[in-house]
Write a protein that holds these residues in place. Structure first.
Motif, PDB file in Angstrom:
ATOM      1  N   ILE A 196      -0.564  17.474  12.955  1.00 37.14           N
ATOM      2  CA  ILE A 196      -0.940  18.201  14.162  1.00 37.14           C
ATOM      3  C   ILE A 196      -0.817  17.309  15.397  1.00 37.14           C
ATOM      4  O   ILE A 196      -0.160  17.655  16.391  1.00 37.14           O
ATOM      5  CB  ILE A 196      -2.369  18.759  14.043  1.00 37.14           C
ATOM      6  CG1 ILE A 196      -2.448  19.844  12.963  1.00 37.14           C
ATOM      7  CG2 ILE A 196      -2.833  19.322  15.386  1.00 37.14           C
ATOM      8  CD1 ILE A 196      -1.670  21.088  13.277  1.00 37.14           C
ATOM      9  N   THR A 197      -1.461  16.154  15.355  1.00 34.22           N
ATOM     10  CA  THR A 197      -1.436  15.261  16.525  1.00 34.22           C
ATOM     11  C   THR A 197      -0.038  14.729  16.788  1.00 34.22           C
ATOM     12  O   THR A 197       0.353  14.546  17.945  1.00 34.22           O
ATOM     13  CB  THR A 197      -2.411  14.088  16.312  1.00 34.22           C
ATOM     14  OG1 THR A 197      -2.073  13.380  15.109  1.00 34.22           O
ATOM     15  CG2 THR A 197      -3.836  14.584  16.213  1.00 34.22           C
ATOM     16  N   PRO A 216      -5.952  15.948   3.967  1.00 37.67           N
ATOM     17  CA  PRO A 216      -6.613  16.129   5.271  1.00 37.67           C
ATOM     18  C   PRO A 216      -6.128  15.131   6.314  1.00 37.67           C
ATOM     19  O   PRO A 216      -5.926  15.487   7.477  1.00 37.67           O
ATOM     20  CB  PRO A 216      -8.103  15.923   4.936  1.00 37.67           C
ATOM     21  CG  PRO A 216      -8.228  16.284   3.503  1.00 37.67           C
ATOM     22  CD  PRO A 216      -6.958  15.808   2.880  1.00 37.67           C
ATOM     23  N   THR A 217      -5.935  13.879   5.885  1.00 38.15           N
ATOM     24  CA  THR A 217      -5.390  12.867   6.797  1.00 38.15           C
ATOM     25  C   THR A 217      -3.960  13.215   7.180  1.00 38.15           C
ATOM     26  O   THR A 217      -3.563  13.082   8.346  1.00 38.15           O
ATOM     27  CB  THR A 217      -5.426  11.482   6.134  1.00 38.15           C
ATOM     28  OG1 THR A 217      -6.764  11.183   5.735  1.00 38.15           O
ATOM     29  CG2 THR A 217      -4.924  10.411   7.084  1.00 38.15           C
ATOM     30  N   THR A 255       0.618  25.068  16.389  1.00 35.40           N
ATOM     31  CA  THR A 255      -0.721  24.761  15.891  1.00 35.40           C
ATOM     32  C   THR A 255      -1.273  25.910  15.059  1.00 35.40           C
ATOM     33  O   THR A 255      -1.868  25.689  13.989  1.00 35.40           O
ATOM     34  CB  THR A 255      -1.673  24.464  17.064  1.00 35.40           C
ATOM     35  OG1 THR A 255      -1.126  23.411  17.866  1.00 35.40           O
ATOM     36  CG2 THR A 255      -3.029  24.038  16.559  1.00 35.40           C
ATOM     37  N   SER A 301      -2.171  25.743   6.328  1.00 39.67           N
ATOM     38  CA  SER A 301      -2.813  24.542   5.790  1.00 39.67           C
ATOM     39  C   SER A 301      -3.539  24.794   4.473  1.00 39.67           C
ATOM     40  O   SER A 301      -3.673  23.889   3.645  1.00 39.67           O
ATOM     41  CB  SER A 301      -3.796  23.971   6.820  1.00 39.67           C
ATOM     42  OG  SER A 301      -4.859  24.885   7.059  1.00 39.67           O
ATOM     43  N   LEU A 352      -4.007  16.035   9.737  1.00 42.00           N
ATOM     44  CA  LEU A 352      -4.387  15.516  11.052  1.00 42.00           C
ATOM     45  C   LEU A 352      -3.201  14.836  11.732  1.00 42.00           C
ATOM     46  O   LEU A 352      -2.926  15.073  12.914  1.00 42.00           O
ATOM     47  CB  LEU A 352      -5.544  14.535  10.901  1.00 42.00           C
ATOM     48  CG  LEU A 352      -5.882  13.695  12.145  1.00 42.00           C
ATOM     49  CD1 LEU A 352      -6.450  14.584  13.243  1.00 42.00           C
ATOM     50  CD2 LEU A 352      -6.864  12.583  11.803  1.00 42.00           C
ATOM     51  N   GLN A 353      -2.484  14.008  10.973  1.00 38.67           N
ATOM     52  CA  GLN A 353      -1.329  13.301  11.522  1.00 38.67           C
ATOM     53  C   GLN A 353      -0.223  14.274  11.929  1.00 38.67           C
ATOM     54  O   GLN A 353       0.456  14.071  12.937  1.00 38.67           O
ATOM     55  CB  GLN A 353      -0.780  12.325  10.475  1.00 38.67           C
ATOM     56  CG  GLN A 353      -1.736  11.236  10.068  1.00 38.67           C
ATOM     57  CD  GLN A 353      -1.620  10.038  10.980  1.00 38.67           C
ATOM     58  OE1 GLN A 353      -1.871  10.113  12.180  1.00 38.67           O
ATOM     59  NE2 GLN A 353      -1.233   8.928  10.413  1.00 38.67           N
TER      60      GLN A 353
END
Length: 298
Positions: free
Chosen positions: A219-220, A212-213, A280, A287, A216-217
């Motif tokens: 995508i951003t 999950p981390t 995205t 994912s 997040l990394q």
């Protein structure tokens, strides 16, 4: 008992969210919708917009000599810098996830480039890449290698910008560090009892639990990479050589504020927006195949 006006049908609740709705309409919805119109105009930013239909998009895809090289450079920059940043950030987090004396000092040093002003650090890298007296070529000379035209050679200019992006890997590191510290120790103990070594524990325990981390990394990081602007504007000035560093966000700035063609620049903004949205959507759709959540029933 008859309800008061304020309690009837949630009126009070709607009044509380009314400022947010007004702010969204005026500062998000209206600019977004109006930009669709302005992307189909000839507009210098000062005169009255002149409607020209899809001419801006036609020029972009068929005539503009900078668009396709810029699009290629933007995609390459993102696809190379972001995965490398994730790998390096995770490796640094693993190294710094230790209870050692002075470990906080090292964490601070690796995170320091992130909090420094990006304009200042880009200017610093301008001196590092200087062809004659720069640090990079001086290091090459120590090993008997020929100097490299880092920013003036189309073969190395984009990679030089990617190196600068990796220098700020401390932001990935600090988030990965939080992810690593959230992994329960009893999971590692169970893996050790089952005979798993450090290598297997990393790939079979650590990686799945921090996906999950990682997501997040990803995508951003990709969204940020697609919007890179400062580095090419300071280090290459005009997006050269041969448009190899003409990233889309920098091209938008040049067309809007240097070329005084806001209509065309806004059309480019929409292309960049669609590019980010497509990535995205693809990332979220895929994912489920690599992101693991602890409460996942699968």
């Amino acid at each position: 008992m008859k309800k008061s006006f304020w309690k009837k049908d949630g009126t009070m609740g709607y009044l509380f969210i009314l400022p947010g709705i007004i702010g969204f309409l005026f500062f998000v919805a209206y600019p977004l919708l109006s930009s669709v119109y302005f992307s189909m105009t000839k507009w210098s930013g000062f005169d009255t917009p002149k409607y020209i239909g899809l001419a801006n998009f036609k020029y972009m895809f068929t005539t503009d000599p900078t668009f396709w090289p810029g699009l290629k450079a933007t995609i390459l920059y993102s696809l190379i810098s972001v995965p490398l940043g994730l790998v390096l950030g995770l490796l640094l987090a693993m190294l710094l996830n230790k209870n050692l004396a002075g470990i906080k000092i090292f964490r601070t040093l690796f995170y320091l480039p992130v909090v420094l002003p990006i304009v200042a650090t880009s200017t610093l890298w301008l001196f590092v890449y200087e062809p004659q007296f720069g640090l990079a070529n001086n290091v090459l000379k120590l090993f008997g290698l020929n100097p490299v035209e880092w920013l003036t050679d189309s073969r190395t200019a984009l990679m030089s910008l990617i190196v600068i992006a990796l220098w700020g890997v401390g932001s990935n590191m600090i988030i990965f560090l939080g992810g690593l510290q959230s992994v329960p120790n009893d999971v590692y103990e169970a893996a050790e009892i089952d005979g798993a070594g450090k290598f297997r524990s990393f790939f079979n325990v650590t990686i799945p639990l921090i996906t999950p981390t990682l997501f997040l990394q990803l995508i951003t990081g990709m969204i940020g990479a697609f919007q890179t602007f400062v580095q090419p504007s300071i280090l290459t000035k005009d997006g050269g050589p041969d448009f190899s560093t003409m990233l889309l966000n920098f091209s938008i700035y040049k067309n809007a504020f240097q070329g005084q063609d806001f209509g065309y620049a806004i059309a480019q903004v929409w292309v960049l927006f669609v590019l980010i949205i497509l990535f995205t959507i693809i990332a979220f759709k895929s994912s489920s195949s690599f992101v693991y959540y602890e409460n996942d029933s699968k």
